[in-house]
Enzyme design. Structure first.
Site, PDB file in Angstrom:
ATOM      1  N   HIS A 149      -1.456 -95.449  16.011  1.00  0.00           N
ATOM      2  CA  HIS A 149      -2.473 -94.447  15.720  1.00  0.00           C
ATOM      3  C   HIS A 149      -2.326 -93.956  14.287  1.00  0.00           C
ATOM      4  O   HIS A 149      -3.279 -93.918  13.520  1.00  0.00           O
ATOM      5  CB  HIS A 149      -2.366 -93.274  16.695  1.00  0.00           C
ATOM      6  CG  HIS A 149      -3.229 -92.120  16.304  1.00  0.00           C
ATOM      7  ND1 HIS A 149      -4.604 -92.180  16.347  1.00  0.00           N
ATOM      8  CD2 HIS A 149      -2.917 -90.897  15.820  1.00  0.00           C
ATOM      9  CE1 HIS A 149      -5.098 -91.029  15.922  1.00  0.00           C
ATOM     10  NE2 HIS A 149      -4.101 -90.246  15.580  1.00  0.00           N
TER      11      HIS A 149
ATOM     12  N   TYR B 235       2.521 -96.466  25.202  1.00  0.00           N
ATOM     13  CA  TYR B 235       1.295 -96.390  26.014  1.00  0.00           C
ATOM     14  C   TYR B 235       0.497 -97.691  26.112  1.00  0.00           C
ATOM     15  O   TYR B 235      -0.536 -97.731  26.773  1.00  0.00           O
ATOM     16  CB  TYR B 235       0.391 -95.272  25.502  1.00  0.00           C
ATOM     17  CG  TYR B 235       0.065 -95.368  24.016  1.00  0.00           C
ATOM     18  CD1 TYR B 235      -0.949 -96.195  23.566  1.00  0.00           C
ATOM     19  CD2 TYR B 235       0.769 -94.623  23.076  1.00  0.00           C
ATOM     20  CE1 TYR B 235      -1.262 -96.288  22.228  1.00  0.00           C
ATOM     21  CE2 TYR B 235       0.475 -94.701  21.716  1.00  0.00           C
ATOM     22  CZ  TYR B 235      -0.541 -95.536  21.296  1.00  0.00           C
ATOM     23  OH  TYR B 235      -0.838 -95.625  19.965  1.00  0.00           O
TER      24      TYR B 235
ATOM     25  N   ARG C  16      -7.629-101.202  17.650  1.00  0.00           N
ATOM     26  CA  ARG C  16      -6.693-100.731  16.626  1.00  0.00           C
ATOM     27  C   ARG C  16      -5.420-101.555  16.765  1.00  0.00           C
ATOM     28  O   ARG C  16      -4.682-101.392  17.728  1.00  0.00           O
ATOM     29  CB  ARG C  16      -6.407 -99.244  16.814  1.00  0.00           C
ATOM     30  CG  ARG C  16      -5.129 -98.792  16.157  1.00  0.00           C
ATOM     31  CD  ARG C  16      -4.934 -97.302  16.081  1.00  0.00           C
ATOM     32  NE  ARG C  16      -5.010 -96.549  17.314  1.00  0.00           N
ATOM     33  CZ  ARG C  16      -4.013 -96.399  18.195  1.00  0.00           C
ATOM     34  NH1 ARG C  16      -2.874 -97.030  18.033  1.00  0.00           N
ATOM     35  NH2 ARG C  16      -4.189 -95.645  19.265  1.00  0.00           N
TER      36      ARG C  16
HETATM   37  C1  LIG Z   1     -10.542 -81.377  17.404  1.00  0.00           C
HETATM   38  C2  LIG Z   1      -9.345 -82.249  17.361  1.00  0.00           C
HETATM   39  N1  LIG Z   1      -8.591 -82.412  18.460  1.00  0.00           N
HETATM   40  C3  LIG Z   1      -7.490 -83.177  18.450  1.00  0.00           C
HETATM   41  C4  LIG Z   1      -7.087 -83.817  17.298  1.00  0.00           C
HETATM   42  C5  LIG Z   1      -5.815 -84.686  17.273  1.00  0.00           C
HETATM   43  N2  LIG Z   1      -6.200 -86.105  17.192  1.00  0.00           N
HETATM   44  C6  LIG Z   1      -6.252 -86.752  16.011  1.00  0.00           C
HETATM   45  S1  LIG Z   1      -6.862 -88.301  16.189  1.00  0.00           S
HETATM   46  C7  LIG Z   1      -7.038 -88.119  17.857  1.00  0.00           C
HETATM   47  C8  LIG Z   1      -7.574 -89.246  18.685  1.00  0.00           C
HETATM   48  C9  LIG Z   1      -8.946 -89.636  18.270  1.00  0.00           C
HETATM   49  O1  LIG Z   1      -9.291 -90.835  18.904  1.00  0.00           O
HETATM   50  P1  LIG Z   1     -10.610 -91.607  18.514  1.00  0.00           P
HETATM   51  O2  LIG Z   1     -11.743 -90.625  18.443  1.00  0.00           O
HETATM   52  O3  LIG Z   1     -10.773 -92.738  19.468  1.00  0.00           O
HETATM   53  O4  LIG Z   1     -10.382 -92.128  17.052  1.00  0.00           O
HETATM   54  P2  LIG Z   1      -9.265 -93.184  16.596  1.00  0.00           P
HETATM   55  O5  LIG Z   1      -8.078 -92.379  16.161  1.00  0.00           O
HETATM   56  O6  LIG Z   1      -8.983 -94.084  17.754  1.00  0.00           O
HETATM   57  O7  LIG Z   1      -9.870 -93.930  15.450  1.00  0.00           O
HETATM   58  C10 LIG Z   1      -6.631 -86.850  18.263  1.00  0.00           C
HETATM   59  C11 LIG Z   1      -6.655 -86.377  19.658  1.00  0.00           C
HETATM   60  C12 LIG Z   1      -7.905 -83.642  16.155  1.00  0.00           C
HETATM   61  N3  LIG Z   1      -7.600 -84.249  14.985  1.00  0.00           N
HETATM   62  N4  LIG Z   1      -9.018 -82.855  16.221  1.00  0.00           N
END
Ligand SMILES: Cc1ncc(C[n+]2csc(CCOP(=O)(O)OP(=O)(O)O)c2C)c(N)n1
Ligand SMILES: Cc1ncc(C[n+]2csc(CCOP(=O)(O)OP(=O)(O)O)c2C)c(N)n1
Ligand SMILES: [Mg+2]
Ligand SMILES: [Mg+2]
Lengths: 338, 325, 325, 338
Positions: free
Chosen positions: D246, D255, D242
């Site tokens: 985020h 981070y 990425r």
């Molecule tokens: C069940 C749940 N827990 C926490 C969140 C908050 N949250 C949104 S994105 C994220 C990180 C997800 O990381 P990843 O699966 O690697 O996807 P990326 O954002 O890197 O594409 C979190 C913890 C959420 N949306 N849903």
């Protein structure tokens, strides 16, 4: 699959367990089975509620628990009475729980065995948290969590395994693969070749053990406990079989044929050790009947003590919720008394 | 017509639904080979095939999430969760996805699915097997919640749920599965989701309940009638959408209401109904609304069930207080 | 004393708790390195160490279940769930284990732990980021639920929660994190869990609310005061255990009550409070109880938030109706 | 790790993708990046709400989606706009969603792409159910679900993977391992050597692919889709990064260090295909600017159409809940109108 004692009592290479230890483990398994059979009787007599028998799984439970030190944590299931007892949880309290009394969930101080979890999968992560706390406190206690083959399908299994590996926690995951989750066979529960193999996707060590071989269980668990104390969790898959129904209200005829069950009778965990002891000259008629009468005495006394516990009061229902009952609880207690 | 238990009526409804609509499929833990721990799906796998009735791994979130996917793709899944106390791992799927896919997609994707869940205590069961947490489901916008207390309602509401274009939770009172018998139409019929059922007409007092507690409520009504009180008994049947006007009409007539449920008092669905009465019936209420419910405690084990469960006696006593006010 | 936002007060409370009690540990998603998506744990990892403040994998059930294990073993974990809409995967751990371990073990094992969860809408957030499902938590016997709406309550209630020998959920109103500032004591103090806070005394009408809606409720009270109405404003603060007598005392005095919350109407916690009033205040009520709440819909996206959220205007209008009855 | 095109545009052995296809994929990636950059601008201008940029992941998304047939199901995330668009979901509706309008969640009939899930992990199992339905209906549609490295820690990942394998369903699991879950690095998310390796514990095939290589992604996904149609699900781990925050409200400086980010710039998925096309003589200045102007035109037009959508009415809030609004909803709508 790691095993030491064959079903016929012969030993694969040498046994890392002394004869006295084997006799102790044998006696414990006999006592556990007496408890198991007694419980089924109590249930039929309506003296306890639903019961989940562990017949056939005595070696997996006694062997694993024998590897623990006093103070180590245990988070197990409704089917783990033998394991919990060997870890210090009194039979009496387990009977009391089955009678339907919450006070059965309170083991003596020093016995760090949680009352069994009845939600499949929910308790493994508790062992992870317990181990995490011990690690942070700098002690050398470990946590062992026991669960079934069905529980490995719950998301909570995945999260618990991952946390344990990520934080390098002193946890031992013991899966008693007894081939069924109620009516659902292991072959359908997961297409993985083995449950032990699942450890790899967490960067964790996994080992498949003959769960009906108490010596193998003790040896494998001792090793896992050792690495746990160094922050390396392990997943142990104990291959075993539930000889009885899922619970006293289940009818296995609906989902499995007797042949399968009978084929496992030949692999009985108690029988093979008896044969081993006989060969090793450690077994006599007198000793056997002594072991049995001690066991029967223990269980009968435990049942008697449990049944002698007076009925719980209504107050306890309210006072068990918090350290101090809240105003709504006190008011409801008052209302309940008129 | 033939005499059936509530369990048989549910089994009959599922049998019928599988027979008349190929889109209907059943999934859940132990519902196939063993016919379910309460035998509600008994013989349905043999009869309709292993490609219509699925035993699943032990994974509640998986069961409900998979059912949602099936529903979006045009099937009508009827999922079973073994006990209400084991439904919580699926709560996220229900509130965040099942209840929302229609809204999220502005009607483009929908969830015509049913979730059947046995619930309630009184049978001396082990921990987690006696829950009555209907309130946490009735608060979810986007799902309907029905709770039958008679065999014919059980069949009619379940068939209505299966026909419904939106997700419906059917909470089945374990204690009544085999406790009540009545004549049930063997054919296909529906009991509309929504309207309450006035089980008994009266003018002095309204007893409002649902699920297994209808048993004690009926008993209390009979005792009160014997002593000359004219009691109206309402089986709410559908918690969501709530038939506010039906309940209000009754209480406007009687001026007195006692609500009975097995769940803990605080935050229980009885609060919602008492709240509706405080909003709508203030001027017709002749006495305070009262709730006869479980206490704010964990549902206890066998030995303490009697300390927790609302009894016919508690209902009668509370009704008498309400009549004296 | 120094002027702080609600967010700063929470950060200060956690900082203090970590400093004074080595048993306190923090865990949650992104709370360490990044200090939490709302920066409530900002700098705490640098300050107190990576062995006190843990970033976790994305697994809510794991976070709460691990925290429970820690608590049983003698630590005082303070877990953060990133948004209330993501707390549901942990609902099973909370209702079946966190809330029950003391009862299950007859006091032998306990759960002195805190779960902090940002909640509520009004910031035009994406789906699942605006939930107000406090009612499904306030219905769980065995956990306490507090909802601060001012910086000093936020700090005092959080510190009380950390000291509490039983599990406490602290729901933090996102919309107020940085919207309100006030003088806050920099030392350690607790606000007792339980009692409501009467924020403003009045005799004509009681406005009852909690969380972010306190903002609109205060505004409505001021407008009503300007037109000569004497309004009592109650910040419930603790939903469980509920301060029934505190609420009843106020409504017995004013005879009129309007309850305000952001959650959907049906099954919302306002029903419980209205229910309490129907039980306790019938004879002092001069007008029907009214609820100003979100509707029985999914919390909408930005463009429709105004259609959903209770407004100061809706509160004032409803209050006036209540005063006219 | 499976890869075909090196960062410098050179090709490992021969390319199973035609030059025209490569040009199509290149143009699509360019258009996706234009959308991504435009969205960040719209967010800063307050014209849309929070945005989750996918810069750096264009190849993983465009390559995977290019392997799908019309009618195949897609269940993806908040970061998968490029994937969803390539699968038929109009840019316009994605912009509308970000503007804060539920009607953006409604793709045209025939486009079986679900509106993105914002709960991490919750949607994978929907793909499993969709695939299950297609299998039962006897069609040959498959379901692809996309998710991140962080999502693999959720219990729902475990349950979805297991169900897909147990019932032999036509599903493709696409994990875009972009090295971070908000601030949490992949190295801590799991101690497993690779995410692809997790497939084994479900008896499923797993493959690790260079997620910045659109040719490799198309090829690997095409293969996975093929086996899916035969009831064999696959887990694809697309190794990518990425490049942006985020979301528009995140600050990566907290981070991760820029070096890591910069090192990935050299592996840019668009750059390498441009170099490849240049070498193959398939690239000219004119074509590039044509591609860009088409892209800009498309995106600008989509944004304009989205912004032209009139405000939603209050009625819609109530009517979207059920096929027919319930009595309580109708009554609340009435109340809301006075
Ligand atoms: C069940 C749940 N827990 C926490 C969140 C908050 N949250 C949104 S994105 C994220 C990180 C997800 O990381 P990843 O699966 O690697 O996807 P990326 O954002 O890197 O594409 C979190 C913890 C959420 N949306 N849903
Ligand atoms: C979360 C949850 N889901 C379902 C159940 C009902 N249930 C009780 S035991 C069981 C099967 C568990 O099988 P396994 O994990 O293999 O343990 P075993 O009973 O074979 O020892 C099920 C589904 C439960 N107790 N908890
Ligand atoms: Mg098993
Ligand atoms: Mg990621």
């Amino acid at each position: 699959m790691f095993s030491l004692v064959n079903p016929d009592g012969t030993v694969r290479d040498r046994l890392p367990v002394t004869l006295d230890e084997m006799k102790r483990l044998y006696a414990d398994m006999v006592e556990a089975r007496v408890y198991d059979h007694k419980s089924m009787v109590l249930q039929r007599q309506g003296r306890i509620a639903t019961y989940a028998p562990f017949e056939g799984q005595e070696a997996a439970q006694i062997g694993a628990a024998a590897a623990l030190r006093p103070g180590d944590w245990v988070a197990a299931t409704y089917r783990d009475a033998a394991l919990m007892w060997k870890a210090g949880y009194p039979w009496e309290l387990m009977v009391l729980s089955r009678i339907g009394d919450e006070r059965g969930g309170s083991p003596p101080e020093g016995v760090n065995v949680l009352p069994p979890s009845l939600t499949v999968g929910g308790h493994m992560i508790h062992a992870v948290g317990l181990a995490w706390a011990e690690k942070l406190k700098g002690g050398d206690r470990i946590a062992l969590t026991s669960f079934g083959d069905g529980a490995t399908s719950e998301g909570d299994f995945h999260e618990a395994m991952n946390f344990a590996a990520v934080y390098e926690l002193p946890v031992v995951f013991l899966c008693q693969n007894n081939q069924f989750a109620i009516s659902y066979p292991r072959s359908e529960q997961t297409k993985a070749a083995s449950i032990a193999g699942k450890a790899e996707s967490y960067g964790m060590a996994g080992v498949q053990v003959d769960g009906n071989d108490v010596a193998a269980m003790l040896t494998a668990t001792t090793e896992a406990v050792g690495s746990a104390r160094e922050g390396k969790p392990t997943l142990i898959e104990a291959l075993t079989f539930r000889m009885g129904p899922h619970t006293s209200s289940d009818d296995p005829a609906r989902y499995r044929d007797d042949e399968e069950t009978e084929s496992w009778r030949l692999k009985d965990p108690i029988l093979r050790i008896r044969l081993l002891l006989e060969k090793a000259g450690g077994w006599t008629e007198e000793w056997q009947s002594e072991v049995e009468s001690v066991a029967v005495g223990e269980i009968e006394a435990s049942v008697a003590r449990a049944e002698a516990v007076p009925q719980p009061t209504r107050e306890e229902l309210f006072s068990r919720m918090f350290a101090r009952p809240t105003p709504p609880l006190l008011e409801q207690l008052r209302r309940s008394q008129k | 017509m033939s005499v059936m238990t509530l369990a048989q009526a549910l089994n009959g409804a599922l049998d019928l639904a599988l027979a008349r609509d190929p889109a209907v499929v059943l999934l859940g833990e132990d519902i196939g080979r063993s016919g379910g721990v309460f035998r509600i799906t008994d013989r349905l796998r043999e009869k309709h095939g292993a490609d219509r009735v699925f035993d699943t791994p032990v994974a509640e979130s998986g069961i409900i999430g998979a059912a949602l996917g099936m529903a979006i793709a045009g099937l009508k899944p009827v999922a079973e969760i073994q006990f209400l106390g084991f439904s919580y791992p699926a709560y996220d799927q229900i509130i965040n996805h099942v209840a929302r896919i229609r809204n999220r997609s502005a009607h483009r994707f929908t969830a015509p699915m049913v979730v059947r869940i046995p619930f309630g205590g009184g049978i001396g069961a082990a921990e987690h097997h006696s829950e009555s947490t209907e309130a946490i489901y009735a608060h979810i916008p986007g799902v309907k919640v029905v709770i039958p207390s008679t065999p014919s309602d059980a069949k009619g509401l379940l068939l209505a749920a299966i026909d419904d274009p939106d997700p419906v939770l059917v909470l089945e009172p374990i204690r009544l599965y085999r406790a009540v018998k009545e004549e049930v139409d063997e054919g296909h019929y529906v009991v509309p989701i929504g309207p309450i059922r006035v089980e008994r007409d009266g003018v002095d007092l309204t007893l409002i309940s649902w699920g297994a507690m209808m048993k004690e409520t009926r008993a209390a009504a009979s005792l009160l009638e014997e002593s000359g009180v004219s009691v109206e008994v309402i089986d709410v049947r559908t918690l969501s959408p709530l038939d506010r006007s039906g309940i209000v009409a009754s209480v406007e007539k009687t001026g007195r209401a006692v609500i009975v449920h097995e769940a803990p008092l605080t935050g229980g669905f009885g609060g919602e109904i008492a709240g509706v009465l405080a909003e709508e019936c203030l001027y017709s209420l002749k006495a305070p609304v009262r709730r006869v419910t479980g206490w704010d405690t964990v549902f206890p084990l066998k030995r303490s069930e009697g300390h927790y469960l609302p009894s016919t006696d508690r209902i009668v006593t509370t009704a008498r207080q309400t009549l004296e006010d």
